[in-house]
Design a protein around this motif. Structure first.
Motif, PDB file in Angstrom:
ATOM      1  N   THR A 104     -54.906 -12.181  36.898  1.00  0.00           N
ATOM      2  CA  THR A 104     -54.392 -12.852  37.762  1.00  0.00           C
ATOM      3  C   THR A 104     -54.274 -12.196  39.301  1.00  0.00           C
ATOM      4  O   THR A 104     -53.295 -12.032  39.265  1.00  0.00           O
ATOM      5  N   LYS A 105     -54.068 -13.206  40.312  1.00  0.00           N
ATOM      6  CA  LYS A 105     -54.077 -13.190  41.932  1.00  0.00           C
ATOM      7  C   LYS A 105     -52.333 -13.534  41.806  1.00  0.00           C
ATOM      8  O   LYS A 105     -53.301 -14.740  41.523  1.00  0.00           O
ATOM      9  N   TYR A 106     -51.785 -13.029  42.118  1.00  0.00           N
ATOM     10  CA  TYR A 106     -50.579 -14.101  42.604  1.00  0.00           C
ATOM     11  C   TYR A 106     -49.716 -12.905  44.540  1.00  0.00           C
ATOM     12  O   TYR A 106     -50.379 -12.337  44.584  1.00  0.00           O
ATOM     13  N   LYS A 107     -49.772 -14.447  44.603  1.00  0.00           N
ATOM     14  CA  LYS A 107     -49.316 -14.907  46.030  1.00  0.00           C
ATOM     15  C   LYS A 107     -47.465 -15.210  46.406  1.00  0.00           C
ATOM     16  O   LYS A 107     -47.176 -15.572  45.867  1.00  0.00           O
ATOM     17  N   LEU A 108     -46.975 -14.597  46.647  1.00  0.00           N
ATOM     18  CA  LEU A 108     -45.373 -14.248  46.882  1.00  0.00           C
ATOM     19  C   LEU A 108     -44.947 -14.427  48.191  1.00  0.00           C
ATOM     20  O   LEU A 108     -45.481 -13.252  49.242  1.00  0.00           O
ATOM     21  N   GLY A 109     -44.479 -15.491  48.273  1.00  0.00           N
ATOM     22  CA  GLY A 109     -43.718 -15.875  49.602  1.00  0.00           C
ATOM     23  C   GLY A 109     -42.098 -15.832  49.673  1.00  0.00           C
ATOM     24  O   GLY A 109     -41.637 -16.545  49.285  1.00  0.00           O
ATOM     25  N   LEU A 110     -42.251 -14.932  51.212  1.00  0.00           N
ATOM     26  CA  LEU A 110     -40.748 -15.221  51.817  1.00  0.00           C
ATOM     27  C   LEU A 110     -40.511 -15.567  52.357  1.00  0.00           C
ATOM     28  O   LEU A 110     -41.275 -15.436  53.539  1.00  0.00           O
ATOM     29  N   HIS A 111     -40.472 -16.847  53.081  1.00  0.00           N
ATOM     30  CA  HIS A 111     -40.100 -18.288  53.945  1.00  0.00           C
ATOM     31  C   HIS A 111     -39.289 -17.779  54.814  1.00  0.00           C
ATOM     32  O   HIS A 111     -38.042 -17.004  54.442  1.00  0.00           O
ATOM     33  N   THR A 112     -39.172 -18.058  55.918  1.00  0.00           N
ATOM     34  CA  THR A 112     -38.535 -17.763  57.147  1.00  0.00           C
ATOM     35  C   THR A 112     -37.017 -18.320  56.597  1.00  0.00           C
ATOM     36  O   THR A 112     -37.161 -19.559  56.086  1.00  0.00           O
ATOM     37  N   ARG A 113     -36.126 -17.868  56.920  1.00  0.00           N
ATOM     38  CA  ARG A 113     -34.820 -18.700  56.069  1.00  0.00           C
ATOM     39  C   ARG A 113     -34.955 -18.305  55.257  1.00  0.00           C
ATOM     40  O   ARG A 113     -33.269 -18.654  54.320  1.00  0.00           O
ATOM     41  N   SER A 114     -34.428 -17.676  54.437  1.00  0.00           N
ATOM     42  CA  SER A 114     -35.214 -17.628  52.758  1.00  0.00           C
ATOM     43  C   SER A 114     -33.664 -16.417  52.172  1.00  0.00           C
ATOM     44  O   SER A 114     -33.381 -16.988  51.718  1.00  0.00           O
ATOM     45  N   VAL A 115     -33.903 -15.289  52.911  1.00  0.00           N
ATOM     46  CA  VAL A 115     -32.275 -15.071  53.335  1.00  0.00           C
ATOM     47  C   VAL A 115     -32.130 -14.314  54.577  1.00  0.00           C
ATOM     48  O   VAL A 115     -32.465 -14.661  55.761  1.00  0.00           O
ATOM     49  N   CYS A 116     -30.981 -14.123  54.874  1.00  0.00           N
ATOM     50  CA  CYS A 116     -30.578 -13.293  55.851  1.00  0.00           C
ATOM     51  C   CYS A 116     -29.806 -12.294  56.162  1.00  0.00           C
ATOM     52  O   CYS A 116     -29.112 -12.036  55.115  1.00  0.00           O
ATOM     53  N   ASP A 117     -29.468 -11.975  57.484  1.00  0.00           N
ATOM     54  CA  ASP A 117     -28.475 -10.544  57.420  1.00  0.00           C
ATOM     55  C   ASP A 117     -27.435 -10.901  57.417  1.00  0.00           C
ATOM     56  O   ASP A 117     -26.711 -11.954  57.833  1.00  0.00           O
ATOM     57  N   LEU A 118     -26.127  -9.987  57.516  1.00  0.00           N
ATOM     58  CA  LEU A 118     -25.305 -10.416  57.535  1.00  0.00           C
ATOM     59  C   LEU A 118     -24.096 -11.100  58.429  1.00  0.00           C
ATOM     60  O   LEU A 118     -23.197 -12.266  58.425  1.00  0.00           O
ATOM     61  N   ALA A 119     -25.308 -10.543  59.697  1.00  0.00           N
ATOM     62  CA  ALA A 119     -24.808 -11.726  61.204  1.00  0.00           C
ATOM     63  C   ALA A 119     -25.304 -13.189  61.085  1.00  0.00           C
ATOM     64  O   ALA A 119     -25.181 -13.710  62.313  1.00  0.00           O
ATOM     65  N   GLY A 120     -26.541 -12.741  59.482  1.00  0.00           N
ATOM     66  CA  GLY A 120     -27.228 -14.688  60.237  1.00  0.00           C
ATOM     67  C   GLY A 120     -28.438 -14.616  60.455  1.00  0.00           C
ATOM     68  O   GLY A 120     -28.906 -15.542  60.547  1.00  0.00           O
TER      69      GLY A 120
END
Length: 156
Positions: A104-120
């Motif tokens: 099966t084909k899967y799509k991984l999405g890391l959406h905007t703002r899902s993580v941020c750096d230590l400066a935000g």
């Protein structure tokens, strides 16, 4: 809009005489204006024969913290796969809560703002795809005959 993330104590230790700790933290945040960049994802984009129990690892260009935690893993028919996530330094680990379907084909999405750096600074949208192995269970070598470095092995 910035993610709500704390700044490391490294900024606090760089306080000049007469400058408040908060000013040093603000300055450190102002100097870092670029969001974290994805350095690698395992499995790589368009990978095939990915084990059905694969734990996905994303490595970033800098340490990260949780943002809005909007991560998606979807099958080619649109089924959303529940995942658990963890963050350590510059690595995000994504573990599907169930065994993935074979072939099966899967799509991984890391959406905007899902993580941020230590400066935000937030991550920008990242989408990657991979396909699982068609085997119900990933084959494993149990034994080999003849064994390694065997001598006088018959040809037939």
């Amino acid at each position: 809009m910035l993610c709500l993330c704390s700044v490391s104590s490294a900024a606090e230790s760089q306080v000049n005489p007469g400058e408040s700790k908060q000013s040093a933290i603000d300055l450190a945040s102002e100097n870092d204006t670029m969001g974290p960049q994805v350095i690698s994802i395992d499995p790589v984009d368009n990978a095939v024969n990915v084990p059905r129990d694969k734990v996905i690892t994303v490595t970033f260009s800098e340490p990260i913290k949780a943002g809005n935690n909007w991560f998606e893993l979807r099958s080619s028919n649109g089924t959303s796969i529940p995942v658990t996530t963890s963050i350590k330094d510059n690595k995000l680990t994504i573990k599907p809560s169930t065994l993935l379907a074979p072939g099966t084909k899967y799509k991984l999405g890391l959406h905007t703002r899902s993580v941020c750096d230590l400066a935000g600074n937030p991550l920008a949208l990242v989408d990657k795809v991979f396909t699982t192995t068609k085997d119900a269970i990933t084959p494993q070598v149990i034994s080999i005959d003849p064994v390694d470095n065997a001598v006088n092995v018959p040809r037939d």
